[in-house]
Design a protein around this motif. Structure first.
Motif, PDB file in Angstrom:
ATOM      1  N   GLU A  39      -5.095 -12.842  19.689  1.00 33.10           N
ATOM      2  CA  GLU A  39      -4.765 -11.678  18.860  1.00 33.10           C
ATOM      3  C   GLU A  39      -5.979 -10.804  18.621  1.00 33.10           C
ATOM      4  OE1 GLU A  39      -2.510 -11.981  15.035  1.00 33.10           O
ATOM      5  OE2 GLU A  39      -3.977 -10.494  14.354  1.00 33.10           O
ATOM      6  N   ASP A  42      -6.678  -8.812  21.603  1.00 32.63           N
ATOM      7  CA  ASP A  42      -5.670  -7.765  21.779  1.00 32.63           C
ATOM      8  C   ASP A  42      -5.958  -6.590  20.844  1.00 32.63           C
ATOM      9  OD1 ASP A  42      -2.940  -6.875  22.778  1.00 32.63           O
ATOM     10  OD2 ASP A  42      -2.621  -6.892  20.610  1.00 32.63           O
ATOM     11  N   THR A  43      -6.301  -6.871  19.596  1.00 34.75           N
ATOM     12  CA  THR A  43      -6.608  -5.782  18.664  1.00 34.75           C
ATOM     13  C   THR A  43      -7.825  -5.006  19.159  1.00 34.75           C
ATOM     14  OG1 THR A  43      -5.768  -7.177  16.861  1.00 34.75           O
ATOM     15  CG2 THR A  43      -6.997  -5.214  16.226  1.00 34.75           C
ATOM     16  N   ARG A  46      -7.033  -2.714  21.914  1.00 36.23           N
ATOM     17  CA  ARG A  46      -6.338  -1.512  21.430  1.00 36.23           C
ATOM     18  C   ARG A  46      -7.324  -0.505  20.838  1.00 36.23           C
ATOM     19  NH1 ARG A  46      -0.745  -2.438  21.191  1.00 36.23           N
ATOM     20  NH2 ARG A  46      -0.318  -4.563  21.866  1.00 36.23           N
ATOM     21  N   THR A 284     -12.830  -3.765  14.812  1.00 32.14           N
ATOM     22  CA  THR A 284     -11.698  -4.699  14.754  1.00 32.14           C
ATOM     23  C   THR A 284     -11.718  -5.482  13.440  1.00 32.14           C
ATOM     24  OG1 THR A 284     -11.777  -4.870  17.160  1.00 32.14           O
ATOM     25  CG2 THR A 284     -10.571  -6.600  15.988  1.00 32.14           C
ATOM     26  N   TYR A 288      -9.079  -5.744   9.913  1.00 29.56           N
ATOM     27  CA  TYR A 288      -8.551  -6.912   9.193  1.00 29.56           C
ATOM     28  C   TYR A 288      -9.017  -6.914   7.740  1.00 29.56           C
ATOM     29  CZ  TYR A 288      -6.693  -8.867  13.506  1.00 29.56           C
ATOM     30  OH  TYR A 288      -5.960  -9.064  14.637  1.00 29.56           O
ATOM     31  N   ARG A 295      -1.209  -8.782  10.841  1.00 32.91           N
ATOM     32  CA  ARG A 295      -1.258  -7.537  11.603  1.00 32.91           C
ATOM     33  C   ARG A 295       0.097  -6.845  11.624  1.00 32.91           C
ATOM     34  NH1 ARG A 295      -3.165  -7.214  17.914  1.00 32.91           N
ATOM     35  NH2 ARG A 295      -1.107  -8.154  18.161  1.00 32.91           N
ATOM     36  N   TRP A 298       0.484  -4.233   8.835  1.00 39.26           N
ATOM     37  CA  TRP A 298      -0.361  -3.049   8.698  1.00 39.26           C
ATOM     38  C   TRP A 298       0.546  -1.815   8.596  1.00 39.26           C
ATOM     39  CZ3 TRP A 298      -4.777  -4.040  12.879  1.00 39.26           C
ATOM     40  CH2 TRP A 298      -5.502  -5.172  12.475  1.00 39.26           C
ATOM     41  N   ARG A 303      -0.501   1.163  12.770  1.00 36.35           N
ATOM     42  CA  ARG A 303       0.137   0.482  13.898  1.00 36.35           C
ATOM     43  C   ARG A 303       0.447   1.468  15.025  1.00 36.35           C
ATOM     44  NH1 ARG A 303       2.116  -4.477  13.540  1.00 36.35           N
ATOM     45  NH2 ARG A 303       3.943  -3.948  14.786  1.00 36.35           N
ATOM     46  N   LEU A 306      -2.680   2.319  16.968  1.00 34.85           N
ATOM     47  CA  LEU A 306      -3.089   1.221  17.847  1.00 34.85           C
ATOM     48  C   LEU A 306      -2.011   0.879  18.873  1.00 34.85           C
ATOM     49  CD1 LEU A 306      -4.744  -1.067  15.143  1.00 34.85           C
ATOM     50  CD2 LEU A 306      -5.940   0.162  16.965  1.00 34.85           C
ATOM     51  N   LEU A 308       0.774  -0.485  18.342  1.00 35.58           N
ATOM     52  CA  LEU A 308       1.251  -1.856  18.059  1.00 35.58           C
ATOM     53  C   LEU A 308       2.766  -1.866  17.897  1.00 35.58           C
ATOM     54  CD1 LEU A 308      -1.330  -3.351  15.544  1.00 35.58           C
ATOM     55  CD2 LEU A 308      -0.397  -4.546  17.511  1.00 35.58           C
TER      56      LEU A 308
END
Lengths: 308, 308
Positions: A39, A42-43, A46, A284, A288, A295, A298, A303, A306, A308
């Protein structure tokens, strides 16, 4: 998220422990060296793609270097003068079988095996842009050049603050041209960075900054750098509200790298250079810190930014 | 592509020069250390995604480590016993301002500044799976564990052969479980790798292999490893038809890492481990060697496999 505390390091350790507990970082037994979960990666990817989007119209030359640098270029760069305490040299064994047996005895005894390994032809990259300047040596085209790089970087600052990793990724755009072009380019990026921190809803602010120069003479250099506003930093809370950390850093080097590496403009002057660097782990982690560990919860605008 | 030659190194240098001329690699002045162009990175990312696809049903734990390793774990791993000549230790300055002035004088004089920098808490990662074994310490769940890693790796073998870079990326899946499970898992991956090299139309073949162990005692270890078929290699021509290079390597470590790092199966036995490693730069370069420098002209099946 985490309350501000007056005791240095407490908020930093608490945030690191939360990141470990949620499995976003994985301990390796070395302060500032962590594995990253799927994760977190991945964030971070992004965030990296958001930087892609910011610079999409610029048609920068995209180049990726491994996280090591020609030692000769490193020695020439001036890094050892200013930041010897942050550098990471690479040493390699080139001895005989007898030397090898001696090396193993030292390791077995828990001793210091430094002396058995002479310095090699490479050092760890201290900032993603360092391999770019030697690549730009020579006469620039009339518009100058613009290079997009990203790599893992090393800074020897073992710390319990997750915002101060020993190895982290830095995405950078590097501009080389005549002075006015370079200054205008940096101004343009300041606007883009403002858009970025708004889109990610980070409580960031710009500030004149100075690098952590070594020693007493270094303090004078730091004052001068701050005074001339050559280095700006966009800082945001990561582990602590009280001590925000730089997440983006737009730097003007004036003719420093142009002189060192023989980069000249089309009309024969020493080129100026500037870079804008994005600390991908720091941005990143700031996300958080600001928006929480879930996540999926958010806010919609973040989102969407990003994807998401 | 390139004709086979009997003179060692000629085909390797010729292929490297072609890669530089086409701008796929960028010279840094250090043999085996190159920048990568946007196209090369894109091709490599597509190869990486093909490995994703091969393992998609396995639900491996995805973890990414930076390209450094806890020095204590490295010392324990046995790497220095077998491959001291390939290791990269990281040394950092921790002296006074006086020591710093002495360091700068040595650098200025073109001298050897090794002695000024003692060994730090990390070394360069020699293979992507090394940080995984300490992470697996303890009792495994009944099915064992499966971890998916990728990182830049360092091997100190300065060479003009572009297939032997000093820093390159290795994608690996690592399995830890009881012996039968681990052996069956490796067999399964051999089938997948066969599919991969067919899909990419690489002239690859599997072979019993041995690691480049150091010294005379090393030659005996290498013989034994080859004899037991613990290490297989899928080799393909990269720089030369005559001397193909390993592009994928499925390894059985038996209980080596299980013993060293205290990894045990649910029923209390020492766990066995195995890994399958994909040399991402090597597979990428093998594609250019096999199919030519015009990526748009690669055959339809290869372009489809890479989603080009």
């Amino acid at each position: 998220m985490l309350s501000t505390t007056a005791t240095p390091g407490v908020a930093q350790r608490a945030f690191r422990d939360e990141l470990l507990r949620h499995g976003l970082l994985i301990a390796t037994g070395v302060p500032g060296v962590y594995g990253r979960s799927a994760e977190l990666e991945d964030t971070l990817a992004r965030v990296d793609r958001l930087v892609d989007a910011l610079g999409a119209d610029d048609e920068a030359e995209v180049v990726r270097f491994p996280p090591v640098l020609n030692r000769g270029h490193f020695e020439r760069s001036g890094f050892l003068e200013s930041f010897p305490h942050l550098a990471g040299a690479i040493h390699c064994f080139d001895g005989s079988e007898r030397d090898h047996r001696e090396l193993l005895r030292t390791v077995e005894a828990g001793g210091d095996w430094s002396a058995a390994l002479p310095v090699a032809g490479v050092v760890l990259t201290p900032a993603a842009c360092y391999p770019v300047y030697p690549m730009l040596a020579g006469v620039l085209p009339p518009d100058g050049r613009l290079v997009d790089v990203m790599s893992y970087c090393f800074r020897h600052e073992p710390s319990e603050d997750p915002a101060r990793m020993q190895m982290f990724r830095m995405r950078e755009h590097v501009r080389a041209a005549e002075p006015e072009t370079v200054v205008a380019w940096r101004e343009m990026w300041l606007g883009r960075v403002e858009w970025l921190v708004d889109a990610l809803d980070l409580e960031a602010r710009a500030d004149a900054a100075s690098d952590p120069f070594f020693g007493r003479a270094g303090a004078i250099l730091a004052d001068s750098q701050r005074h001339q506003r050559l280095k700006l930093e966009i800082v945001a809370p990561i582990a602590s509200e009280a001590c925000p950390t730089a997440i983006v850093s737009p730097n003007c080097h004036q003719d420093h790298f142009g002189r060192l590496f023989g980069i000249t403009t089309a009309d024969g002057a020493v080129a100026h250079t500037s870079c804008v660097g994005f600390g991908l782990e720091r941005i990143t982690l700031a996300l958080y810190h600001r928006h929480g560990f879930a996540r999926s919860e958010w806010t919609s605008p973040v989102r969407e930014a990003l994807n998401l």
